[in-house]
Design a protein around this motif. Structure first.
Motif, PDB file in Angstrom:
ATOM      1  N   SER A 112       0.987  -1.124   0.031  1.00  0.00           N
ATOM      2  CA  SER A 112      -0.093  -0.144  -0.003  1.00  0.00           C
ATOM      3  C   SER A 112       0.583   1.153   0.013  1.00  0.00           C
ATOM      4  O   SER A 112       0.670   2.158  -0.787  1.00  0.00           O
ATOM      5  CB  SER A 112      -1.030   0.044   1.226  1.00  0.00           C
ATOM      6  N   ARG A 113       1.817   1.221   0.869  1.00  0.00           N
ATOM      7  CA  ARG A 113       2.682   2.401   1.070  1.00  0.00           C
ATOM      8  C   ARG A 113       3.482   2.644  -0.152  1.00  0.00           C
ATOM      9  O   ARG A 113       3.685   3.615  -0.654  1.00  0.00           O
ATOM     10  CB  ARG A 113       3.873   2.299   2.033  1.00  0.00           C
ATOM     11  N   SER A 160       2.592   1.554  -3.251  1.00  0.00           N
ATOM     12  CA  SER A 160       1.801   1.982  -4.427  1.00  0.00           C
ATOM     13  C   SER A 160       1.589   3.669  -4.328  1.00  0.00           C
ATOM     14  O   SER A 160       1.571   4.241  -5.654  1.00  0.00           O
ATOM     15  CB  SER A 160       0.328   1.351  -4.383  1.00  0.00           C
ATOM     16  N   VAL A 161       1.273   4.178  -3.353  1.00  0.00           N
ATOM     17  CA  VAL A 161       1.331   5.714  -3.130  1.00  0.00           C
ATOM     18  C   VAL A 161       2.717   6.245  -3.605  1.00  0.00           C
ATOM     19  O   VAL A 161       2.707   7.277  -4.359  1.00  0.00           O
ATOM     20  CB  VAL A 161       0.849   6.154  -1.909  1.00  0.00           C
ATOM     21  N   THR A 215      -0.763   1.332  -9.350  1.00  0.00           N
ATOM     22  CA  THR A 215      -1.973   0.448  -8.657  1.00  0.00           C
ATOM     23  C   THR A 215      -1.575  -0.966  -8.135  1.00  0.00           C
ATOM     24  O   THR A 215      -0.450  -1.505  -8.506  1.00  0.00           O
ATOM     25  CB  THR A 215      -3.113   0.240  -9.643  1.00  0.00           C
ATOM     26  N   LEU A 256      -6.028   2.518  -5.099  1.00  0.00           N
ATOM     27  CA  LEU A 256      -5.118   3.748  -5.104  1.00  0.00           C
ATOM     28  C   LEU A 256      -5.896   5.097  -5.168  1.00  0.00           C
ATOM     29  O   LEU A 256      -5.906   5.906  -4.339  1.00  0.00           O
ATOM     30  CB  LEU A 256      -4.027   3.746  -6.138  1.00  0.00           C
ATOM     31  N   LYS A 262      -6.939   8.033  -2.526  1.00  0.00           N
ATOM     32  CA  LYS A 262      -6.561   9.502  -3.009  1.00  0.00           C
ATOM     33  C   LYS A 262      -7.806  10.458  -2.737  1.00  0.00           C
ATOM     34  O   LYS A 262      -8.012  11.340  -2.094  1.00  0.00           O
ATOM     35  CB  LYS A 262      -6.191   9.538  -4.271  1.00  0.00           C
ATOM     36  N   GLN A 316      -3.325   3.199   2.190  1.00  0.00           N
ATOM     37  CA  GLN A 316      -2.785   3.995   1.092  1.00  0.00           C
ATOM     38  C   GLN A 316      -3.239   5.235   1.497  1.00  0.00           C
ATOM     39  O   GLN A 316      -2.727   6.444   1.323  1.00  0.00           O
ATOM     40  CB  GLN A 316      -3.639   3.536   0.084  1.00  0.00           C
ATOM     41  N   VAL A 333      -0.955   8.676   1.432  1.00  0.00           N
ATOM     42  CA  VAL A 333      -1.489  10.030   0.700  1.00  0.00           C
ATOM     43  C   VAL A 333      -1.414  11.021   1.760  1.00  0.00           C
ATOM     44  O   VAL A 333      -0.992  12.185   1.367  1.00  0.00           O
ATOM     45  CB  VAL A 333      -2.859   9.839   0.029  1.00  0.00           C
TER      46      VAL A 333
END
Lengths: 320, 281
Positions: free
Chosen positions: A102-103, A105-106, A111, B118, B122, B153, B157
């Motif tokens: 997850s980290r 991907s950002v 994706t 993702l 956001k 995620q 962000v």
């Protein structure tokens, strides 16, 4: 057709590399020319084992007492930005695996495809198969933009096979300045003691569900597991109800098991549960409700009351 | 310093009287088709058919309950909700508002069909960032998609620290103390606020909305936003903004059912015979 380089996020507990890591390495060898591991710890600790499964390099990330997600993702992203990164990163569906994915991907603005049960390379892109609706439907998803691809793969999706590889080279990845995001620290670790074989490695799994009626009756499940040299598991319903610790949960949320024999006692077979056990070689189900979905996949289904069948079964086994 | 701890509910939330301050908690909730009737994929859009009635994801009810308990323990503060949906469905939000959340923001936009995890993160992060939250709480994974990446995620962000798979949370001054589920047991974690946490199912006992709560929920504000209101272009969301493309949907190989017998008092003998045939015993 294959990718150039895949990195597998390697995990180990008490010095032992996880079976999921070895499964991912086995698949990665088939998909890429070069396979390496990223490990949140001392790379030397796992270099021999993962080397045997085809990893050429172990990239160590010194996370100290942080959770793995932030520092490992930052280190991988730094390598990618320096042009030294892989075409794909594979991670297991584990707590830390999901955090790192997850980290990352950002960080990379890429994706993530989750819950993969199979992987292939087509037209130079990674294509992931995921099972939905309790495994009734397979859905294939292709990464539509450029890599690095990030895929989270469910445990036991592949059989782990060693490749007689040499001990992997080791190298440390630099961690950039992490700022506030790295604030979470581990202060203590607790291990729930359990005797007998591990749930996800046992040849026999006996699992109980809401049909047991009350938490005390779970002892029948434990006793039957013991009598068969197996491990006791549980459906999400009775874990959520607090009868059994989460570490014994079988299902989408919880452990994936593929034992030789799975005995479902008072489990109706919600899709959530079936995903975690339908790969078992033989399935026995005991349930009062003839319409219970579990009977649709059972090799031997007993329509009956667990409170009557299980005591007699335990007695019969004890008298042998 | 005297630390008088006082335990609420299932030992999950501990109030430290010396460190009381107003808690602002944002909870991410998802409205999903009833898992008892999981529906199907729309063959054209290849997304979950959502023409059925949507409900509050049970996984999220734990997050709502956790947030309410933390605010109650702090003595003051409020719980707000953020959610995203391709239509303006609100029934799941109504449940969470009836439990006690003060208000909700719903990003509702047909353009969001096909949005990946993702981009979801956001969009939710964009609705959260100006709310001044001490904590953002989400379920560990939804009960329909099971992606399990959105909470972390969102943290990434927002550049916040995070603890996933929390099985208990206490507030201790400006930190949270979390027991984080592991395969073998749990880890104790300390994490400064503001932070994002995801909670496991079963972590607290979600309250049933009272009649009063249900009535009060009807007048609680739900602010609807379009993706564009949050600064997203149309090609950044939905399928076009997604970095993935579904190439095939197929029935999985099925497993044949075997013998089904009715217990006549002798079923255990059949089970023993079956185990013998497998050489398990």
């Amino acid at each position: 057709m294959s990718l150039d380089t895949i990195w597998v996020y390697a995990e180990a507990a008490e010095g032992e590399v996880s079976s999921t890591t070895l499964e991912l390495l086995t698949k990665a060898r088939e998909l890429a020319d070069t396979v390496a591991c990223v490990y949140a710890g001392d790379a030397d600790d796992i270099a021999e084992t993962v080397g045997a499964y085809g990893a050429e390099t172990v990239y160590g990330v010194d996370i100290d007492d942080a959770l793995a997600g932030v520092p490992v993702a930052a280190a991988i992203a730094e390598a990618v930005e320096a042009g030294d990164g892989p075409d794909a990163v594979l991670l297991g569906t584990t707590y830390d695996g999901r955090d790192v994915a997850s980290r990352l991907s950002v960080k990379l603005d890429k994706t993530v495809i989750s819950n993969c049960v199979d992987l292939e390379v087509a037209d130079d892109a990674l294509v992931c198969t995921a099972a939905i609706f309790g495994g009734a439907t397979d859905i294939k998803t292709k990464f539509a933009s450029e890599g690095p691809y990030i895929a989270i793969v469910r445990p036991k999706s592949f059989a782990a096979e060693a490749a007689d590889g040499d001990e992997a080279d080791t190298e440390d990845l630099d961690i950039p300045d992490l700022g506030a995001a790295a604030g979470a620290k581990v202060t203590d670790r607790f291990v729930e003691e359990s005797d007998g074989p591990k749930l996800d490695e046992a040849a026999v799994v006996v699992a109980g569900g809401r049909g047991l009626g009350e938490s005390e009756k779970f002892t029948m499940v434990v006793d039957l597991a013991k009598a068969l040299g197996g491990a006791a598991g549980a459906s999400r319903a009775i874990v959520d109800a607090g009868w059994v610790p989460y570490s014994q949960q079988v299902g989408q949320t919880g452990k994936v098991v593929k034992p030789d024999v799975y005995i479902a006692c008072g489990i109706s077979g919600a899709t959530q549960h079936l995903v975690g056990m339908k790969g078992s070689k033989n399935i026995i189900a005991i349930n009062k409700d003839p319409e219970a979905p579990i009977f649709g996949i059972a090799d031997l289904g007993v329509i009956g009351d667990v409170h009557k069948v299980m005591p007699l079964l335990l007695e019969a086994l004890a008298n042998r | 310093m005297c630390r008088r701890a006082h335990v609420l509910g299932l030992d999950q939330v501990v109030k430290l009287s010396s460190t009381m301050h107003a808690m602002k908690v944002v909870v991410c909730v998802k409205q999903i088709p009833d898992p008892a009737d999981p529906g199907a994929l729309d063959p054209e859009t290849r997304t979950l058919k959502r023409d059925v009635k949507l409900i509050l994801d049970e996984s999220d009810s734990y997050g709502v309950e956790m947030a309410l308990q933390l605010v109650e323990a702090a003595g003051e503060g409020e719980v707000t909700l953020v959610s995203m949906a391709p239509n303006n469905e609100r029934s799941g939000l109504a449940t969470a508002l009836a439990m006690g959340a003060a208000s909700a923001t719903l990003v509702s936009d047909p353009a969001l069909v096909g949005t990946d995890a993702l981009t979801t993160a956001k969009i939710l992060a964009a609705t959260i960032k100006d709310q001044g939250a001490d904590l953002v709480i989400a379920g560990s994974e939804s009960s329909d998609g099971y992606t399990g990446t959105v909470p972390e995620q969102i943290a990434a962000v927002l550049d916040l620290p995070s603890v996933t798979a929390a099985k208990s949370v206490e507030v201790d001054g400006s930190n949270i103390l979390v027991k984080r589920q592991t395969d073998a047991g749990y880890d104790s974690i300390i994490c400064p606020m503001p932070a994002v946490i995801s909670v496991t199912a079963g972590v607290v006992e979600p309250r049933y909305p009272s009649f009063k709560g249900i009535m009060a929920a009807k007048s609680k504000p739900v602010e609807e936003k379009l993706a564009a209101d949050l600064g997203f272009e149309e090609d950044q969301v939905g399928w076009s903004g997604s970095g993935q493309e579904i190439v095939e949907v197929a029935e999985a190989p099925t497993r044949e059912a075997g013998d089904i017998i009715e217990d006549d008092g002798e079923a255990h003998v059949k089970i023993v015979e079956f185990l013998e045939s497998l050489k398990v015993i």
